[in-house]
Scaffold this motif. Structure first.
Motif, short mmCIF file in Angstrom:
data_model
loop_
_atom_site.label_atom_id
_atom_site.label_comp_id
_atom_site.label_asym_id
_atom_site.label_seq_id
_atom_site.Cartn_x
_atom_site.Cartn_y
_atom_site.Cartn_z
N VAL A 86 0.83 -1.22 0.00
CA VAL A 86 0.00 0.00 0.00
C VAL A 86 0.86 1.26 0.00
N ALA A 87 2.14 1.11 -0.32
CA ALA A 87 3.07 2.24 -0.18
C ALA A 87 2.66 3.43 -1.04
N SER A 88 2.84 4.63 -0.50
CA SER A 88 2.41 5.86 -1.17
C SER A 88 3.25 6.21 -2.39
N MET A 113 -5.68 5.72 -2.05
CA MET A 113 -5.52 7.17 -1.96
C MET A 113 -6.41 7.77 -0.87
N GLY A 114 -6.20 7.28 0.33
CA GLY A 114 -6.93 7.86 1.47
C GLY A 114 -5.98 7.79 2.64
N GLY A 115 -6.21 8.57 3.64
CA GLY A 115 -5.32 8.52 4.78
C GLY A 115 -5.81 9.44 5.86
N ARG A 118 -3.03 11.15 11.44
CA ARG A 118 -2.42 10.37 12.52
C ARG A 118 -2.00 8.99 12.02
N SER A 119 -1.05 8.36 12.73
CA SER A 119 -0.66 7.00 12.35
C SER A 119 -1.04 6.04 13.48
N GLY A 120 -0.77 4.74 13.26
CA GLY A 120 -1.04 3.73 14.28
C GLY A 120 -2.45 3.18 14.18
N PRO A 121 -2.65 1.97 14.79
CA PRO A 121 -3.95 1.30 14.66
C PRO A 121 -5.12 2.07 15.28
#
Ligand SMILES: NC(=O)c1ccc[n+]([C@@H]2O[C@H](COP(=O)([O-])OP(=O)(O)OC[C@H]3O[C@@H](n4cnc5c(N)ncnc54)[C@H](O)[C@@H]3O)[C@@H](O)[C@H]2O)c1
Length: 361
Positions: A86-88, A113-115, A118-121
């Motif tokens: 899924v790398a950008s 193409m969504g995000g 914040r990161s993490g589960p």
């Protein structure tokens, strides 16, 4: 798809796992950080147990620089029948994969193409990719089975697949995401040391153009470093426009009428190209650009005003396509601009006036 593995249970991996689990797929979660995988499992994204045999599809959701390494390990262990990531960015991982000699017949590159900021589960959401574009980059020998598994993944996440080669993908994200980020930051940077009185004059134009300038610099250096050459090429083109525009503006100050006309022409030309580019940006749900018309309404700064306005628009049977709020500095009022289909403007204006709203213009 009956089973899937997600390797890397951060924001993206866990969001995909949540979407798959919600549609009845058995999801096996893995992460170099066991806490992250356990957190994802506790959110209902799947299990941290080992799969009983090869899964239908493994989704590699680790940082771009680690995709090839994780793919090689997973293929060696026989984790899945097909693999995607899924790398950008797509060119770097593809080169790493070739350099490591990974199999590509059962692999297809991907980029949803969504995000989120914040990161993490814990930041994950099952609907993160709903209605979003999902780029798939098959290798020359990617099998139909691997392509179909990836297409099913995209469908299960509610996204829309687009097939692109890695180079075209990286140029595209440089154009629509990476360069706009830097330009927004550069416009906002002019304000960092500007006079307070100047900053107070900020209106919707500067707010719109600098919205993404609030992004996290460290995260973005990571993103940009994976696509640095391509972004630098696009910025070189921007620099040419800047040079032409500066030249045009200087010429506008000339005593010579011909030079002034040439200057005006240069400035108008870059703006015209801007109009053209802007008009090509797709509208809602990826549909061709639709021309909406705006109706601006004065509202008081008090609880319930927006709800009342939307309610009145709804009563008039008008669908609001977009909305923007402009706060008047130092006043207890603001302007709400409602974007609606052109044919709805007179209907909405009449209905709102009847209910006592003040309409601008
Ligand atoms: N954040 C976004 O908006 C966004 C959007 C689309 C695609 N992507 C891509 O998705 C991927 C993941 O990004 P994210 O935002 O979910 O990051 P994240 O930091 O939230 O998650 C990454 C996860 O990978 C794990 N990990 C690192 N090395 C590993 C390894 N060797 N084996 C197993 N797990 C490992 C980390 O522990 C972490 O949990 C990246 O390739 C990114 O380019 C991100």
């Amino acid at each position: 798809m009956r089973s899937a593995a997600v390797v890397g249970t951060g924001l993206i991996g866990t969001s995909i796992a949540l979407a798959l689990a919600a549609r009845g797929v058995a999801v096996y979660l893995r992460d170099a950080d066991l806490d992250s995988a356990r957190t994802a499992a506790s959110l209902g994204a799947g299990t941290t147990e080992e799969p009983p045999g090869p899964v239908d599809l493994a989704v590699i959701a680790v940082p771009p620089g680690l995709v090839a390494e994780v793919l090689a390990e997973a293929q060696a262990a026989g984790l899945a029948r097909a693999y995607t990531d899924v790398a950008s960015v797509k060119s770097g991982p593809r080169q790493d994969i070739a350099a490591r000699g990974c199999r590509t017949s059962d692999y297809i590159g991907g980029h949803p193409m969504g995000g989120a900021e914040r990161s993490g589960p814990l930041a994950a959401r099952a609907d993160l990719f709903e209605g979003r574009t999902w780029v798939l980059s098959p290798a020359p020998d990617t099998s139909t089975d691997a392509l179909n598994a990836a297409l099913e993944l995209v469908a299960l996440c509610g996204a829309v697949p687009v097939v692109m080669d890695p180079g075209a993908h990286d140029r595209a994200v440089a154009l629509v995401s990476h360069t706009p980020q830097l330009l927004s930051s550069m416009v906002a940077a002019r304000l960092a040391d500007a006079d307070e009185t100047a900053v107070r004059l900020s209106g919707p134009g500067i707010r719109d153009t600098t919205r993404i300038a609030a992004s996290d610099p460290e995260l973005w250096v990571e993103i940009l470093s994976a696509n640095a050459g391509v972004v630098a090429d696009v910025l070189d083109e921007v620099a040419e426009d800047l040079r032409a525009t500066v030249g045009g503006l200087r010429a506008l100050q000339s005593a010579d009428a011909e030079k002034r006309a040439a200057g005006a022409q240069a400035v108008a030309e870059v703006m015209r190209r801007g109009n053209r580019g802007r008009s090509r940006i797709p509208g809602k749900h990826g549909a061709p650009p639709t021309r909406y018309e705006a109706l601006t309404v004065l509202i008081g700064d008090q609880p319930g005003e927006l709800a009342r306005l939307f309610g009145d628009a709804g009563q008039a049977g008008v669908n609001i396509e977009d909305v923007a709020i402009e706060h008047s500095t130092g006043q207890q009022a603001g302007f709400v601009t409602l974007s609606v289909a052109p044919t709805a403007v007179p209907v909405l204006a009449a209905a709102l006036r009847e209910r006592g709203w003040r309409i601008r213009g």
